[in-house]
Scaffold this active site. Structure first.
Site, mmCIF file in Angstrom:
data_model
loop_
_atom_site.group_PDB
_atom_site.id
_atom_site.type_symbol
_atom_site.label_atom_id
_atom_site.label_comp_id
_atom_site.label_asym_id
_atom_site.label_seq_id
_atom_site.Cartn_x
_atom_site.Cartn_y
_atom_site.Cartn_z
ATOM 1 N N ASP A 91 0.837 -1.193 0.000
ATOM 2 C CA ASP A 91 0.000 0.000 0.000
ATOM 3 C C ASP A 91 0.872 1.244 0.000
ATOM 4 O O ASP A 91 1.913 1.288 0.675
ATOM 5 C CB ASP A 91 -0.883 0.036 1.256
ATOM 6 C CG ASP A 91 -2.166 -0.753 1.089
ATOM 7 O OD1 ASP A 91 -2.619 -0.922 -0.052
ATOM 8 O OD2 ASP A 91 -2.712 -1.208 2.114
ATOM 9 N N TYR A 92 0.439 2.245 -0.729
ATOM 10 C CA TYR A 92 1.107 3.544 -0.692
ATOM 11 C C TYR A 92 0.424 4.398 0.364
ATOM 12 O O TYR A 92 -0.757 4.738 0.244
ATOM 13 C CB TYR A 92 1.030 4.226 -2.055
ATOM 14 C CG TYR A 92 1.661 5.598 -2.086
ATOM 15 C CD1 TYR A 92 3.044 5.732 -2.071
ATOM 16 C CD2 TYR A 92 0.872 6.747 -2.130
ATOM 17 C CE1 TYR A 92 3.632 6.985 -2.100
ATOM 18 C CE2 TYR A 92 1.452 8.007 -2.165
ATOM 19 C CZ TYR A 92 2.833 8.118 -2.149
ATOM 20 O OH TYR A 92 3.409 9.362 -2.173
ATOM 21 N N LEU A 93 1.150 4.729 1.414
ATOM 22 C CA LEU A 93 0.632 5.552 2.494
ATOM 23 C C LEU A 93 1.478 6.818 2.556
ATOM 24 O O LEU A 93 2.608 6.785 3.050
ATOM 25 C CB LEU A 93 0.712 4.802 3.832
ATOM 26 C CG LEU A 93 -0.033 3.466 3.901
ATOM 27 C CD1 LEU A 93 0.269 2.752 5.213
ATOM 28 C CD2 LEU A 93 -1.536 3.691 3.765
ATOM 29 N N ASP A 193 13.906 -2.086 14.417
ATOM 30 C CA ASP A 193 14.629 -0.913 13.902
ATOM 31 C C ASP A 193 13.730 0.307 14.043
ATOM 32 O O ASP A 193 13.417 0.998 13.077
ATOM 33 C CB ASP A 193 15.039 -1.130 12.445
ATOM 34 C CG ASP A 193 16.079 -0.123 11.966
ATOM 35 O OD1 ASP A 193 16.661 0.574 12.814
ATOM 36 O OD2 ASP A 193 16.309 -0.040 10.748
#
EC number: 2.7.1.-
Length: 286
Positions: A91-93, A193
Protein backbone atom coordinates in the site's frame (compact mmCIF):
# COMPACT_ATOMS: atom_id res chain seq x y z
CA UNK A 1 9.07 -5.86 -14.17
CA UNK A 2 6.00 -3.69 -14.59
CA UNK A 3 4.27 -6.40 -16.62
CA UNK A 4 4.92 -8.91 -13.85
CA UNK A 5 3.57 -6.50 -11.24
CA UNK A 6 0.48 -5.75 -13.34
CA UNK A 7 -0.19 -9.46 -13.73
CA UNK A 8 0.01 -10.10 -9.98
CA UNK A 9 -2.19 -7.11 -9.17
CA UNK A 10 -4.76 -8.11 -11.80
CA UNK A 11 -5.18 -11.45 -10.03
CA UNK A 12 -6.39 -9.56 -6.95
CA UNK A 13 -8.03 -6.44 -8.40
CA UNK A 14 -9.17 -7.54 -11.83
CA UNK A 15 -7.94 -6.27 -15.15
CA UNK A 16 -6.61 -2.75 -15.13
CA UNK A 17 -3.71 -0.67 -16.28
CA UNK A 18 -0.89 1.38 -14.81
CA UNK A 19 -2.18 4.93 -14.55
CA UNK A 20 0.78 6.50 -12.74
CA UNK A 21 4.42 5.53 -12.20
CA UNK A 22 6.64 8.02 -10.39
CA UNK A 23 10.08 7.26 -9.00
CA UNK A 24 10.37 8.53 -5.42
CA UNK A 25 13.36 10.36 -3.95
CA UNK A 26 15.43 8.98 -1.11
CA UNK A 27 15.76 5.40 -2.33
CA UNK A 28 19.16 4.90 -0.70
CA UNK A 29 18.87 1.12 -0.38
CA UNK A 30 16.38 0.18 -3.12
CA UNK A 31 14.72 2.11 -5.92
CA UNK A 32 11.22 3.18 -4.85
CA UNK A 33 8.15 4.04 -6.92
CA UNK A 34 4.63 5.36 -6.47
CA UNK A 35 2.41 3.24 -8.72
CA UNK A 36 -1.29 3.65 -9.45
CA UNK A 37 -3.03 0.60 -10.88
CA UNK A 38 -6.77 0.30 -11.41
CA UNK A 39 -7.39 3.29 -9.15
CA UNK A 40 -5.29 1.91 -6.28
CA UNK A 41 -2.05 3.50 -5.08
CA UNK A 42 0.96 1.29 -4.35
CA UNK A 43 4.50 1.69 -3.06
CA UNK A 44 6.97 -0.43 -5.02
CA UNK A 45 10.50 -1.33 -3.97
CA UNK A 46 12.69 -2.89 -6.63
CA UNK A 47 16.26 -4.04 -7.06
CA UNK A 48 18.36 -6.70 -8.74
CA UNK A 49 16.76 -10.12 -9.08
CA UNK A 50 19.28 -11.64 -6.66
CA UNK A 51 17.81 -9.56 -3.81
CA UNK A 52 14.40 -11.27 -3.95
CA UNK A 53 15.03 -13.18 -0.67
CA UNK A 54 15.34 -9.85 1.13
CA UNK A 55 12.00 -8.64 -0.22
CA UNK A 56 10.41 -11.98 0.68
CA UNK A 57 11.73 -11.68 4.24
CA UNK A 58 10.42 -8.12 4.51
CA UNK A 59 6.98 -9.21 3.29
CA UNK A 60 6.94 -12.06 5.82
CA UNK A 61 7.82 -9.67 8.64
CA UNK A 62 5.13 -7.16 7.67
CA UNK A 63 2.57 -9.94 7.57
CA UNK A 64 3.75 -11.20 10.98
CA UNK A 65 3.32 -7.72 12.45
CA UNK A 66 -0.08 -7.43 10.79
CA UNK A 67 -1.22 -10.73 12.31
CA UNK A 68 -0.65 -9.31 15.77
CA UNK A 69 -3.51 -6.83 15.15
CA UNK A 70 -1.68 -4.35 17.38
CA UNK A 71 0.19 -2.07 14.95
CA UNK A 72 -0.54 -0.74 11.49
CA UNK A 73 1.82 -1.70 8.67
CA UNK A 74 1.52 -1.34 4.90
CA UNK A 75 -0.43 -4.20 3.32
CA UNK A 76 1.71 -6.43 1.11
CA UNK A 77 0.13 -6.98 -2.30
CA UNK A 78 2.87 -8.78 -4.19
CA UNK A 79 6.46 -9.93 -3.97
CA UNK A 80 8.25 -11.49 -6.90
CA UNK A 81 10.72 -11.14 -9.74
CA UNK A 82 11.05 -11.18 -13.49
CA UNK A 83 14.18 -12.00 -15.47
CA UNK A 84 16.08 -8.91 -14.30
CA UNK A 85 14.47 -7.38 -11.22
CA UNK A 86 12.88 -8.32 -7.90
CA UNK A 87 10.14 -6.25 -6.31
CA UNK A 88 7.88 -5.75 -3.31
CA UNK A 89 4.47 -4.07 -3.75
CA UNK A 90 2.69 -2.54 -0.76
CA UNK A 91 0.00 0.00 0.00
CA UNK A 92 1.11 3.54 -0.69
CA UNK A 93 0.63 5.55 2.49
CA UNK A 94 1.79 9.17 2.04
CA UNK A 95 3.99 9.69 5.11
CA UNK A 96 3.77 12.60 7.50
CA UNK A 97 5.87 13.10 10.64
CA UNK A 98 4.32 11.89 13.87
CA UNK A 99 2.76 14.55 16.05
CA UNK A 100 2.45 14.29 19.83
CA UNK A 101 -0.95 12.58 19.72
CA UNK A 102 -0.07 10.00 17.08
CA UNK A 103 3.26 9.31 18.80
CA UNK A 104 1.43 8.53 22.05
CA UNK A 105 -0.90 6.16 20.19
CA UNK A 106 2.04 4.46 18.49
CA UNK A 107 3.68 3.94 21.87
CA UNK A 108 0.53 2.22 23.11
CA UNK A 109 0.43 0.05 20.00
CA UNK A 110 4.09 -0.98 20.35
CA UNK A 111 3.41 -1.95 23.97
CA UNK A 112 0.53 -4.19 22.86
CA UNK A 113 2.72 -5.68 20.13
CA UNK A 114 5.25 -6.64 22.79
CA UNK A 115 2.48 -8.33 24.79
CA UNK A 116 1.19 -10.32 21.83
CA UNK A 117 1.50 -14.10 21.71
CA UNK A 118 3.60 -16.48 23.77
CA UNK A 119 7.02 -17.45 22.47
CA UNK A 120 9.42 -19.44 24.68
CA UNK A 121 12.60 -18.61 22.74
CA UNK A 122 14.50 -15.68 21.27
CA UNK A 123 15.04 -15.40 17.52
CA UNK A 124 12.93 -15.90 14.42
CA UNK A 125 12.17 -18.65 11.92
CA UNK A 126 14.40 -16.97 9.35
CA UNK A 127 17.30 -14.54 9.16
CA UNK A 128 16.64 -11.00 7.96
CA UNK A 129 18.46 -7.67 7.87
CA UNK A 130 19.02 -4.52 9.90
CA UNK A 131 19.07 -1.91 7.15
CA UNK A 132 21.46 -3.59 4.70
CA UNK A 133 23.25 -5.70 7.32
CA UNK A 134 22.40 -9.42 7.50
CA UNK A 135 20.83 -10.25 10.87
CA UNK A 136 20.99 -13.83 12.20
CA UNK A 137 18.05 -15.09 14.25
CA UNK A 138 18.88 -18.65 15.30
CA UNK A 139 16.55 -19.68 18.13
CA UNK A 140 18.07 -19.47 21.61
CA UNK A 141 16.55 -19.97 25.05
CA UNK A 142 18.94 -17.71 26.98
CA UNK A 143 18.52 -14.04 26.21
CA UNK A 144 22.03 -13.13 27.36
CA UNK A 145 23.53 -15.70 24.98
CA UNK A 146 21.34 -14.63 22.06
CA UNK A 147 22.10 -10.93 22.37
CA UNK A 148 25.79 -11.25 23.17
CA UNK A 149 26.51 -13.67 20.33
CA UNK A 150 23.98 -12.93 17.58
CA UNK A 151 23.83 -9.18 18.03
CA UNK A 152 27.05 -7.76 19.50
CA UNK A 153 29.42 -10.58 18.54
CA UNK A 154 27.97 -10.70 15.04
CA UNK A 155 28.46 -6.96 14.51
CA UNK A 156 32.03 -7.14 15.80
CA UNK A 157 32.82 -9.99 13.41
CA UNK A 158 31.37 -8.08 10.45
CA UNK A 159 33.39 -5.03 11.45
CA UNK A 160 36.57 -7.12 11.70
CA UNK A 161 35.99 -8.43 8.18
CA UNK A 162 35.98 -4.81 7.06
CA UNK A 163 39.22 -4.08 8.92
CA UNK A 164 37.53 -2.33 11.87
CA UNK A 165 38.72 -3.52 15.29
CA UNK A 166 36.85 -2.54 18.45
CA UNK A 167 38.77 -4.91 20.72
CA UNK A 168 38.95 -8.59 21.59
CA UNK A 169 35.69 -10.02 20.28
CA UNK A 170 35.53 -12.99 22.65
CA UNK A 171 36.18 -10.79 25.67
CA UNK A 172 33.54 -8.26 24.63
CA UNK A 173 30.94 -10.97 24.00
CA UNK A 174 31.69 -12.49 27.41
CA UNK A 175 31.32 -9.08 29.07
CA UNK A 176 27.96 -8.44 27.40
CA UNK A 177 26.75 -11.90 28.33
CA UNK A 178 27.68 -11.32 31.96
CA UNK A 179 25.95 -7.92 31.96
CA UNK A 180 22.71 -9.60 30.91
CA UNK A 181 23.15 -12.92 32.73
CA UNK A 182 20.58 -12.19 35.44
CA UNK A 183 18.05 -10.76 32.99
CA UNK A 184 15.75 -13.29 31.34
CA UNK A 185 12.75 -11.40 29.92
CA UNK A 186 9.66 -12.82 28.29
CA UNK A 187 10.35 -12.86 24.53
CA UNK A 188 8.45 -10.10 22.70
CA UNK A 189 7.98 -9.61 18.98
CA UNK A 190 10.09 -6.56 18.14
CA UNK A 191 9.98 -4.20 15.20
CA UNK A 192 13.75 -4.27 15.51
CA UNK A 193 14.63 -0.91 13.90
CA UNK A 194 12.27 1.54 15.56
CA UNK A 195 13.71 4.90 14.58
CA UNK A 196 11.96 8.00 13.24
CA UNK A 197 12.60 7.06 9.61
CA UNK A 198 10.56 3.87 10.03
CA UNK A 199 7.53 5.47 11.72
CA UNK A 200 5.04 7.82 10.11
CA UNK A 201 1.54 9.22 10.31
CA UNK A 202 -0.76 7.88 7.62
CA UNK A 203 -4.40 8.51 6.69
CA UNK A 204 -5.68 6.30 9.52
CA UNK A 205 -3.09 6.98 12.21
CA UNK A 206 0.50 5.97 12.91
CA UNK A 207 2.14 3.12 11.06
CA UNK A 208 5.54 1.42 11.00
CA UNK A 209 7.56 -0.16 8.21
CA UNK A 210 11.05 -1.45 7.25
CA UNK A 211 11.13 -3.97 10.11
CA UNK A 212 14.03 -6.05 11.38
CA UNK A 213 11.83 -8.35 13.45
CA UNK A 214 12.78 -10.99 15.97
CA UNK A 215 11.60 -12.20 19.34
CA UNK A 216 13.71 -10.41 21.95
CA UNK A 217 13.67 -8.17 24.98
CA UNK A 218 11.03 -5.46 24.53
CA UNK A 219 13.49 -2.95 25.94
CA UNK A 220 15.50 -3.18 22.69
CA UNK A 221 12.80 -1.33 20.74
CA UNK A 222 12.56 1.36 23.42
CA UNK A 223 16.34 1.75 23.61
CA UNK A 224 16.26 3.18 20.08
CA UNK A 225 14.25 6.26 21.09
CA UNK A 226 17.00 8.28 22.85
CA UNK A 227 19.29 7.81 19.83
CA UNK A 228 16.93 9.95 17.73
CA UNK A 229 16.11 13.34 19.19
CA UNK A 230 13.61 13.97 16.37
CA UNK A 231 11.48 11.06 17.61
CA UNK A 232 8.57 12.49 19.67
CA UNK A 233 8.99 11.57 23.36
CA UNK A 234 5.28 10.81 23.56
CA UNK A 235 6.01 7.35 22.09
CA UNK A 236 7.66 6.49 25.39
CA UNK A 237 4.79 8.03 27.37
CA UNK A 238 2.21 6.01 25.44
CA UNK A 239 4.20 2.82 25.96
CA UNK A 240 4.47 3.40 29.70
CA UNK A 241 0.71 3.97 29.95
CA UNK A 242 0.07 0.41 28.74
CA UNK A 243 3.10 -1.59 29.87
CA UNK A 244 5.46 0.18 32.28
CA UNK A 245 9.13 -0.70 31.94
CA UNK A 246 11.02 -2.09 34.94
CA UNK A 247 12.87 0.40 37.11
CA UNK A 248 16.28 -0.93 36.08
CA UNK A 249 15.76 -0.79 32.31
CA UNK A 250 18.07 2.22 32.00
CA UNK A 251 20.95 0.02 33.16
CA UNK A 252 20.53 -2.16 30.07
CA UNK A 253 19.73 0.62 27.62
CA UNK A 254 23.37 1.36 26.61
CA UNK A 255 23.95 -2.38 26.08
CA UNK A 256 21.06 -2.56 23.63
CA UNK A 257 21.99 0.71 21.93
CA UNK A 258 25.45 -0.69 21.19
CA UNK A 259 23.99 -3.01 18.55
CA UNK A 260 22.70 -0.08 16.50
CA UNK A 261 25.82 2.01 17.12
CA UNK A 262 28.10 -0.78 15.89
CA UNK A 263 25.95 -1.23 12.81
CA UNK A 264 26.12 2.48 11.97
CA UNK A 265 29.87 2.51 12.58
CA UNK A 266 30.45 -0.29 10.10
CA UNK A 267 28.07 1.14 7.50
CA UNK A 268 28.97 4.82 7.68
CA UNK A 269 32.35 5.12 9.42
CA UNK A 270 33.58 8.56 10.42
CA UNK A 271 32.11 9.96 13.62
CA UNK A 272 29.95 6.86 13.99
CA UNK A 273 33.12 4.85 14.64
CA UNK A 274 34.09 7.23 17.43
CA UNK A 275 30.62 7.11 19.01
CA UNK A 276 30.49 3.31 18.93
CA UNK A 277 33.98 2.94 20.42
CA UNK A 278 33.21 5.41 23.20
CA UNK A 279 29.96 3.61 24.01
CA UNK A 280 31.74 0.25 24.10
CA UNK A 281 34.55 1.62 26.28
CA UNK A 282 32.03 2.93 28.81
CA UNK A 283 30.32 -0.46 28.97
CA UNK A 284 33.58 -2.33 29.45
CA UNK A 285 34.66 0.07 32.20
CA UNK A 286 31.41 -0.24 34.15
Amino acid sequence: MWQAISRLLSEQLGEGEIELRNELPGGEVHAAWHLRYAGHDFFVKCDERELLPGFTAEADQLELLSRSKTVTVPKVWAVGADRDYSFLVMDYLPPRPLDAHSAFILGQQIARLHQWSDQPQFGLDFDNALSTTPQPNTWQRRWSTFFAEQRIGWQLELAAEKGIAFGNIDAIVEHIQQRLASHQPQPSLLHGDLWSGNCALGPDGPYIFDPACYWGDRECDLAMLPLHTEQPPQIYDGYQSVSPLPADFLERQPVYQLYTLLNRARLFGGQHLVIAQQSLDRLLAA
